[in-house]
Design a protein around this motif. Structure first.
Motif, PDB file in Angstrom:
ATOM      1  N   LYS A  84       0.853  -1.188   0.000  1.00  0.00           N
ATOM      2  CA  LYS A  84       0.000   0.000   0.000  1.00  0.00           C
ATOM      3  C   LYS A  84       0.885   1.233   0.000  1.00  0.00           C
ATOM      4  CE  LYS A  84      -3.016   2.690   2.946  1.00  0.00           C
ATOM      5  NZ  LYS A  84      -1.983   3.697   3.094  1.00  0.00           N
ATOM      6  N   ARG A  85       0.626   2.123  -0.921  1.00  0.00           N
ATOM      7  CA  ARG A  85       1.378   3.383  -1.002  1.00  0.00           C
ATOM      8  C   ARG A  85       0.717   4.454  -0.138  1.00  0.00           C
ATOM      9  NH1 ARG A  85       5.393   3.767  -4.364  1.00  0.00           N
ATOM     10  NH2 ARG A  85       5.747   2.082  -5.820  1.00  0.00           N
ATOM     11  N   VAL A  86       1.423   5.548   0.034  1.00  0.00           N
ATOM     12  CA  VAL A  86       0.918   6.695   0.792  1.00  0.00           C
ATOM     13  C   VAL A  86      -0.128   7.414  -0.053  1.00  0.00           C
ATOM     14  CG1 VAL A  86       1.552   8.848   1.942  1.00  0.00           C
ATOM     15  CG2 VAL A  86       3.159   6.934   1.916  1.00  0.00           C
ATOM     16  N   ALA A  87      -1.230   7.813   0.572  1.00  0.00           N
ATOM     17  CA  ALA A  87      -2.297   8.536  -0.128  1.00  0.00           C
ATOM     18  C   ALA A  87      -1.744   9.834  -0.720  1.00  0.00           C
ATOM     19  CB  ALA A  87      -3.448   8.840   0.826  1.00  0.00           C
ATOM     20  N   LYS A  88      -2.208  10.155  -1.913  1.00  0.00           N
ATOM     21  CA  LYS A  88      -1.711  11.337  -2.627  1.00  0.00           C
ATOM     22  C   LYS A  88      -1.967  12.628  -1.866  1.00  0.00           C
ATOM     23  CE  LYS A  88      -1.845   9.230  -7.148  1.00  0.00           C
ATOM     24  NZ  LYS A  88      -2.472   9.119  -8.423  1.00  0.00           N
ATOM     25  N   ASP A  89      -3.080  12.711  -1.150  1.00  0.00           N
ATOM     26  CA  ASP A  89      -3.355  13.954  -0.420  1.00  0.00           C
ATOM     27  C   ASP A  89      -2.422  14.125   0.778  1.00  0.00           C
ATOM     28  OD1 ASP A  89      -4.706  11.820   0.835  1.00  0.00           O
ATOM     29  OD2 ASP A  89      -6.235  13.132   1.667  1.00  0.00           O
ATOM     30  N   VAL A  90      -1.809  13.052   1.262  1.00  0.00           N
ATOM     31  CA  VAL A  90      -0.818  13.169   2.341  1.00  0.00           C
ATOM     32  C   VAL A  90       0.532  13.559   1.757  1.00  0.00           C
ATOM     33  CG1 VAL A  90       0.427  11.926   4.159  1.00  0.00           C
ATOM     34  CG2 VAL A  90      -2.033  11.583   3.868  1.00  0.00           C
ATOM     35  N   VAL A  91       0.905  12.962   0.636  1.00  0.00           N
ATOM     36  CA  VAL A  91       2.158  13.319  -0.032  1.00  0.00           C
ATOM     37  C   VAL A  91       2.116  14.791  -0.415  1.00  0.00           C
ATOM     38  CG1 VAL A  91       3.643  12.918  -2.045  1.00  0.00           C
ATOM     39  CG2 VAL A  91       2.533  10.982  -0.900  1.00  0.00           C
ATOM     40  N   GLY A  92       0.981  15.225  -0.942  1.00  0.00           N
ATOM     41  CA  GLY A  92       0.821  16.617  -1.347  1.00  0.00           C
ATOM     42  C   GLY A  92       1.604  16.936  -2.603  1.00  0.00           C
ATOM     43  N   ASP A  94       4.179  18.937  -2.422  1.00  0.00           N
ATOM     44  CA  ASP A  94       5.496  19.383  -1.951  1.00  0.00           C
ATOM     45  C   ASP A  94       6.399  18.236  -1.514  1.00  0.00           C
ATOM     46  OD1 ASP A  94       3.997  18.706   0.224  1.00  0.00           O
ATOM     47  OD2 ASP A  94       4.226  20.609   1.275  1.00  0.00           O
ATOM     48  N   GLU A  95       6.182  17.035  -2.077  1.00  0.00           N
ATOM     49  CA  GLU A  95       7.023  15.856  -1.842  1.00  0.00           C
ATOM     50  C   GLU A  95       7.129  15.457  -0.370  1.00  0.00           C
ATOM     51  OE1 GLU A  95      10.545  17.346  -3.995  1.00  0.00           O
ATOM     52  OE2 GLU A  95      10.118  15.714  -5.421  1.00  0.00           O
ATOM     53  N   GLY A  96       6.072  15.723   0.385  1.00  0.00           N
ATOM     54  CA  GLY A  96       6.046  15.302   1.782  1.00  0.00           C
ATOM     55  C   GLY A  96       6.566  16.321   2.778  1.00  0.00           C
ATOM     56  N   GLN A  97       6.752  17.552   2.362  1.00  0.00           N
ATOM     57  CA  GLN A  97       7.179  18.600   3.295  1.00  0.00           C
ATOM     58  C   GLN A  97       6.171  18.681   4.440  1.00  0.00           C
ATOM     59  OE1 GLN A  97      10.014  20.591   2.795  1.00  0.00           O
ATOM     60  NE2 GLN A  97       9.672  21.366   4.859  1.00  0.00           N
ATOM     61  N   GLY A  98       6.646  18.684   5.686  1.00  0.00           N
ATOM     62  CA  GLY A  98       5.765  18.766   6.845  1.00  0.00           C
ATOM     63  C   GLY A  98       5.196  17.427   7.285  1.00  0.00           C
ATOM     64  N   LYS A 113      15.016   3.731   2.198  1.00  0.00           N
ATOM     65  CA  LYS A 113      15.302   4.308   0.883  1.00  0.00           C
ATOM     66  C   LYS A 113      14.042   4.320   0.014  1.00  0.00           C
ATOM     67  CE  LYS A 113      18.611   3.900  -2.927  1.00  0.00           C
ATOM     68  NZ  LYS A 113      17.702   3.900  -4.058  1.00  0.00           N
ATOM     69  N   LEU A 114      13.301   3.238   0.055  1.00  0.00           N
ATOM     70  CA  LEU A 114      12.069   3.128  -0.725  1.00  0.00           C
ATOM     71  C   LEU A 114      11.045   4.184  -0.293  1.00  0.00           C
ATOM     72  CD1 LEU A 114      10.776   1.297  -2.916  1.00  0.00           C
ATOM     73  CD2 LEU A 114       9.898  -0.100  -1.049  1.00  0.00           C
ATOM     74  N   VAL A 115      10.878   4.363   1.020  1.00  0.00           N
ATOM     75  CA  VAL A 115       9.920   5.344   1.532  1.00  0.00           C
ATOM     76  C   VAL A 115      10.427   6.767   1.293  1.00  0.00           C
ATOM     77  CG1 VAL A 115       8.672   6.150   3.575  1.00  0.00           C
ATOM     78  CG2 VAL A 115       8.966   3.700   3.185  1.00  0.00           C
ATOM     79  N   ARG A 116      11.729   6.979   1.424  1.00  0.00           N
ATOM     80  CA  ARG A 116      12.315   8.300   1.139  1.00  0.00           C
ATOM     81  C   ARG A 116      12.041   8.728  -0.299  1.00  0.00           C
ATOM     82  NH1 ARG A 116      13.949  12.113   4.563  1.00  0.00           N
ATOM     83  NH2 ARG A 116      15.456  11.430   6.075  1.00  0.00           N
ATOM     84  N   GLU A 117      12.062   7.772  -1.218  1.00  0.00           N
ATOM     85  CA  GLU A 117      11.768   8.094  -2.618  1.00  0.00           C
ATOM     86  C   GLU A 117      10.321   8.568  -2.775  1.00  0.00           C
ATOM     87  OE1 GLU A 117      12.854   4.525  -4.715  1.00  0.00           O
ATOM     88  OE2 GLU A 117      15.001   4.915  -4.448  1.00  0.00           O
ATOM     89  N   MET A 118       9.415   8.033  -1.954  1.00  0.00           N
ATOM     90  CA  MET A 118       8.005   8.439  -2.011  1.00  0.00           C
ATOM     91  C   MET A 118       7.791   9.820  -1.399  1.00  0.00           C
ATOM     92  SD  MET A 118       6.121   4.990  -0.713  1.00  0.00           S
ATOM     93  CE  MET A 118       6.574   3.379  -1.315  1.00  0.00           C
ATOM     94  N   LEU A 119       8.556  10.131  -0.346  1.00  0.00           N
ATOM     95  CA  LEU A 119       8.400  11.381   0.410  1.00  0.00           C
ATOM     96  C   LEU A 119       9.778  11.999   0.662  1.00  0.00           C
ATOM     97  CD1 LEU A 119       5.987   9.784   2.967  1.00  0.00           C
ATOM     98  CD2 LEU A 119       5.314  11.616   1.432  1.00  0.00           C
ATOM     99  N   PRO A 120      10.437  12.515  -0.370  1.00  0.00           N
ATOM    100  CA  PRO A 120      11.817  12.972  -0.210  1.00  0.00           C
ATOM    101  C   PRO A 120      12.021  14.138   0.759  1.00  0.00           C
ATOM    102  CG  PRO A 120      10.989  13.492  -2.408  1.00  0.00           C
ATOM    103  CD  PRO A 120       9.964  12.639  -1.756  1.00  0.00           C
ATOM    104  N   LYS A 121      10.983  14.950   0.986  1.00  0.00           N
ATOM    105  CA  LYS A 121      11.149  16.107   1.876  1.00  0.00           C
ATOM    106  C   LYS A 121      10.578  15.873   3.276  1.00  0.00           C
ATOM    107  CE  LYS A 121      11.436  19.511  -1.792  1.00  0.00           C
ATOM    108  NZ  LYS A 121      10.827  20.701  -2.384  1.00  0.00           N
ATOM    109  N   ALA A 122      10.128  14.657   3.567  1.00  0.00           N
ATOM    110  CA  ALA A 122       9.578  14.349   4.891  1.00  0.00           C
ATOM    111  C   ALA A 122      10.703  14.190   5.904  1.00  0.00           C
ATOM    112  CB  ALA A 122       8.750  13.067   4.818  1.00  0.00           C
ATOM    113  N   HIS A 123      10.342  14.283   7.171  1.00  0.00           N
ATOM    114  CA  HIS A 123      11.278  14.044   8.278  1.00  0.00           C
ATOM    115  C   HIS A 123      11.137  12.579   8.678  1.00  0.00           C
ATOM    116  CE1 HIS A 123      13.701  15.554  11.710  1.00  0.00           C
ATOM    117  NE2 HIS A 123      13.232  14.439  12.266  1.00  0.00           N
TER     118      HIS A 123
END
Length: 168
Positions: A84-92, A94-98, A113-123
């Motif tokens: 299951k991937r991350v919902a698009k409205d959560v990714v936004g 802005d590549e996961g900023q915030g 690494k796999l999750v970082r590729e999905m949300l490169p700007k997340a913490h």
């Protein structure tokens, strides 16, 4: 890793109790408080579910999403399967900023690494980190050696533990 007789050595065991995990996850929340606020959290299932619940409570994060990746068969890391991937409205846009990503452990770093590729700007935060995966996370609490196997409380039961020296 082998012994002088060329027999495989068992990995180092690091059993974690419910109390210890709760304390460590709360300590992670304390560290993350300074890095926030976060608009959402993405939990890596299944291992990250318990840590995510504790961190979400402590930081009052209400939007909690999951990314479901299968990679372990008992104690062996195998092929990765994104269930299951991350919902698009959560990714936004802005590549996961915030967004805060939470998992229990970063091991080899392949899942991270796999999750970082999905949300490169997340913490990215984990409770425990091993040296190979540590560079991929922004915040963690405890580092253990690469050859250590962490036994989480949801995977274990009460049983006799032999002495480390093997005698006895």
């Amino acid at each position: 890793m082998t012994s002088p007789t060329h027999q495989p050595l068992p990995p180092k065991a690091f059993p974690v109790s419910w109390d210890q995990f709760h304390r460590d996850a709360r300590a992670l929340a304390w560290r993350l408080h300074e890095a926030g606020p976060f608009r959402a959290m993405v939990c890596i299932t299944r291992g990250g579910l318990v840590a995510a619940a504790i961190v979400a409570r402590e930081l009052e994060i209400r939007l909690v999403e999951t990314v479901c990746i299968s990679s372990y068969e008992h104690q062996q890391q195998g092929d990765f399967d994104v269930l299951k991937r991350v919902a698009k409205d959560v990714v936004g846009t802005d590549e996961g900023q915030g967004v805060l990503i939470v998992d229990d452990l970063v091991d080899t770093g392949k899942t991270a690494k796999l999750v970082r590729e999905m949300l490169p700007k997340a913490h990215f935060a984990t409770v425990y980190a091993k040296p190979m995966g540590r560079p991929l996370v922004d915040t963690f609490i405890t580092e253990v050696s690469q050859d250590t196997w962490i036994f989480f409380p949801w995977d274990t039961g009460l049983a006799f533990q032999p002495p480390i020296s093997g005698a006895g």
